[in-house]
Design a protein around this motif. Structure first.
Motif, PDB file in Angstrom:
ATOM      1  N   THR A 144      10.099   0.044   8.671  1.00 13.99           N
ATOM      2  CA  THR A 144      11.534  -0.446   9.440  1.00 13.99           C
ATOM      3  C   THR A 144      11.465  -1.663   9.302  1.00 13.99           C
ATOM      4  O   THR A 144      12.005  -2.332   9.974  1.00 13.99           O
ATOM      5  N   TYR A 145       9.878  -2.710   9.058  1.00 16.45           N
ATOM      6  CA  TYR A 145      10.171  -3.755   9.606  1.00 16.45           C
ATOM      7  C   TYR A 145      10.980  -4.857   8.786  1.00 16.45           C
ATOM      8  O   TYR A 145      11.441  -5.758   9.221  1.00 16.45           O
ATOM      9  N   THR A 146      10.617  -4.905   7.192  1.00 17.15           N
ATOM     10  CA  THR A 146      11.854  -5.052   6.392  1.00 17.15           C
ATOM     11  C   THR A 146      13.500  -4.846   6.409  1.00 17.15           C
ATOM     12  O   THR A 146      14.273  -6.199   6.739  1.00 17.15           O
ATOM     13  N   LYS A 147      13.483  -3.867   7.082  1.00 17.35           N
ATOM     14  CA  LYS A 147      14.910  -3.885   7.542  1.00 17.35           C
ATOM     15  C   LYS A 147      15.333  -4.200   8.674  1.00 17.35           C
ATOM     16  O   LYS A 147      16.572  -5.126   8.938  1.00 17.35           O
ATOM     17  N   ASP A 185       0.767  -0.822   0.539  1.00 13.80           N
ATOM     18  CA  ASP A 185      -0.322  -0.050  -0.209  1.00 13.80           C
ATOM     19  C   ASP A 185       0.921   1.261   0.371  1.00 13.80           C
ATOM     20  O   ASP A 185       1.645   1.640   0.891  1.00 13.80           O
ATOM     21  N   GLU A 186       0.563   2.073  -1.072  1.00  9.79           N
ATOM     22  CA  GLU A 186       1.178   3.635  -1.174  1.00  9.79           C
ATOM     23  C   GLU A 186       1.137   4.436   0.312  1.00  9.79           C
ATOM     24  O   GLU A 186       1.482   5.731   0.152  1.00  9.79           O
ATOM     25  N   ALA A 187       0.498   3.925   0.838  1.00 15.04           N
ATOM     26  CA  ALA A 187      -0.150   5.153   2.818  1.00 15.04           C
ATOM     27  C   ALA A 187       1.156   5.384   3.463  1.00 15.04           C
ATOM     28  O   ALA A 187       2.027   4.465   3.280  1.00 15.04           O
ATOM     29  N   ALA A 188       1.499   6.558   3.398  1.00 13.14           N
ATOM     30  CA  ALA A 188       2.978   7.169   4.239  1.00 13.14           C
ATOM     31  C   ALA A 188       3.016   6.112   5.008  1.00 13.14           C
ATOM     32  O   ALA A 188       3.703   5.624   5.650  1.00 13.14           O
ATOM     33  N   ASN A 189       2.066   5.943   6.094  1.00 15.44           N
ATOM     34  CA  ASN A 189       2.456   5.242   7.477  1.00 15.44           C
ATOM     35  C   ASN A 189       2.753   3.163   7.037  1.00 15.44           C
ATOM     36  O   ASN A 189       3.053   2.835   7.665  1.00 15.44           O
ATOM     37  N   ALA A 215       5.727   3.526   5.512  1.00 18.53           N
ATOM     38  CA  ALA A 215       7.386   4.189   7.081  1.00 18.53           C
ATOM     39  C   ALA A 215       7.299   1.965   7.911  1.00 18.53           C
ATOM     40  O   ALA A 215       8.340   1.887   8.403  1.00 18.53           O
ATOM     41  N   PHE A 216       5.880   2.230   7.867  1.00 22.77           N
ATOM     42  CA  PHE A 216       6.267   0.695   8.650  1.00 22.77           C
ATOM     43  C   PHE A 216       7.239  -0.109   8.158  1.00 22.77           C
ATOM     44  O   PHE A 216       7.322  -1.394   8.792  1.00 22.77           O
ATOM     45  N   THR A 217       6.592  -0.686   6.658  1.00 22.72           N
ATOM     46  CA  THR A 217       7.075  -2.089   6.447  1.00 22.72           C
ATOM     47  C   THR A 217       8.231  -1.547   5.796  1.00 22.72           C
ATOM     48  O   THR A 217       9.738  -2.520   5.429  1.00 22.72           O
TER      49      THR A 217
END
Length: 379
Positions: free
Chosen positions: A295-298, A284-288, A291-293
């Motif tokens: 952080t989680y992926t990293k 999803d292109e939503a900003a939140n 950002a979460f994706t």
């Protein structure tokens, strides 16, 4: 005199041992403790692991921004292997360790098994993903995800009205409340709309051979296959379906999120085009969400699923409830005030903008995801 000296020496040694043992664990006395319960081992481990990971991300973010009214959060997570008895034991362990709010359990059966315990203690319970109706039946219980019946109804309408499918084959787990809840609601609504059940088969929780079921479905005139089941079994089923010549579009509920983790190589292509209900899609292109994706992926080396998103939102709901209740220290927590606060807050979360009714149910919209080129894509 010797007896007195010996007694003093033994007592001193015991005191030193207790002090040493106490120092081995983390001191949570100045923190608000969020307890988590879910499977991090066993066949459902992907769900509990996602919840634990996302809880930690949310807690780290909140603490980095000053905590809750200046108080830091801490997480203690216990494995229940998606088993009700083990969930009860995990709950007692968390209470012994000073849990203030329960985030869990992750699966429906385990969560329902905790109902009497959490109600008796009056603790705020927020389950990220237990979708069985009974999982939020007590006044202290709330859920982030959708209920099983709601999912069944929503997918019946989507399949019939949006996708235009008039005939369905169904396979469900008759030993699982999550599966039967969605199955029953889907069948009722699909028939109401005018749909036909071309084939209806089921399996037990310990099943590993789905040949007979897929042979029946292969001989039907169904236009698609509805699978209101969890991803681990669904992965086995689609492999067998391919072997039996079943080449139908696949539709299911939120339990199918993460199915690609159970399929490798060419088998992953078997779920291309699969559609399932979900409150969250990592692309999803939503900003939140972005950002979460990121952080989680990293942090964990893979994209988050909807179980992770549910858990992340659950932690932020706990934060809002604590703030609404005016909590300024762990000692100031009032369970009744926290529970009351849940119906007075609103969260614009990863899984949608939500409020809660008095029954503990979230008021928010649903999303549908589709696997396209090996990626989950919002529809």
């Amino acid at each position: 005199m010797k007896k007195a000296v010996r007694f003093f020496a033994v007592a001193l040694a015991a005191l030193m041992l207790l002090t040493t043992l106490a120092g081995c664990g983390e001191d949570y006395s100045d923190k608000i403790v969020l307890g988590g319960i879910g499977p991090v081992t066993g066949t459902a481990s992907t769900y509990g692991t996602s919840v634990r990971n996302a809880m930690q991300i949310a807690i780290d973010e909140i603490n980095a921004n000053g905590g809750v009214n200046g108080v830091k959060l801490a997480m203690i997570f216990q494995d229940d292997e998606a088993d009700g008895t083990k969930a009860k034991s995990a709950y007692e362990t968390l209470m012994d360790k000073g849990m203030d709010i329960l985030i869990g359990a992750v699966t429906s059966g385990a969560s329902v098994a905790l109902n009497d315990l959490t109600a008796k203690d009056g603790i705020l319970q927020i389950t990220p993903s237990a979708s069985q109706i009974e999982a939020a039946q007590n006044p202290n219980s709330f859920r982030v995800c959708f209920t099983d019946p709601l999912q069944g109804i929503a997918m019946a309408e989507y399949a019939y009205q949006t996708l235009g499918y008039k005939k369905v084959a169904i396979i469900h787990n008759h030993d699982d409340d999550y599966s039967t809840g969605m199955y029953q609601a889907f069948v009722e609504r699909y028939k109401e709309l005018g749909g036909t059940i071309s084939e209806d088969v089921s399996f037990s929780k310990d099943a590993s051979d789905f040949s007979a079921q897929m042979t029946k479905i292969a001989a039907s005139d169904a236009e698609f296959l509805y699978m209101p089941i969890y991803a681990e079994k669904a992965a086995q089923i689609v492999i067998t379906a391919n072997e039996k010549g079943v080449n139908l579009p696949l539709v299911g509920g939120d339990g199918l999120d993460g199915i690609l983790e159970y399929l490798t190589g060419d088998n992953a292509k078997l779920v291309e085009g699969l559609i399932f209900l979900t409150p969250f899609v990592s692309t999803d292109e939503a900003a939140n969400v972005k950002a979460f994706t990121e952080t989680y992926t990293k942090k964990y080396g893979k994209a988050p699923d909807q179980f992770a998103a549910d858990a992340y939102d659950a932690v932020y709901l706990a934060k809002l409830a604590l703030e609404k209740a005016g909590v300024t220290s762990p000692d100031a927590i009032n369970n009744a005030a926290l529970i009351a606060a849940m119906t007075e807050i609103e969260l614009d979360g990863l899984t949608g903008k939500m409020t809660f009714d008095a029954n503990g149910e979230p008021q928010k919209g649903a999303k549908v995801a589709k696997i396209e080129n090996g990626v989950y894509v919002a529809q």
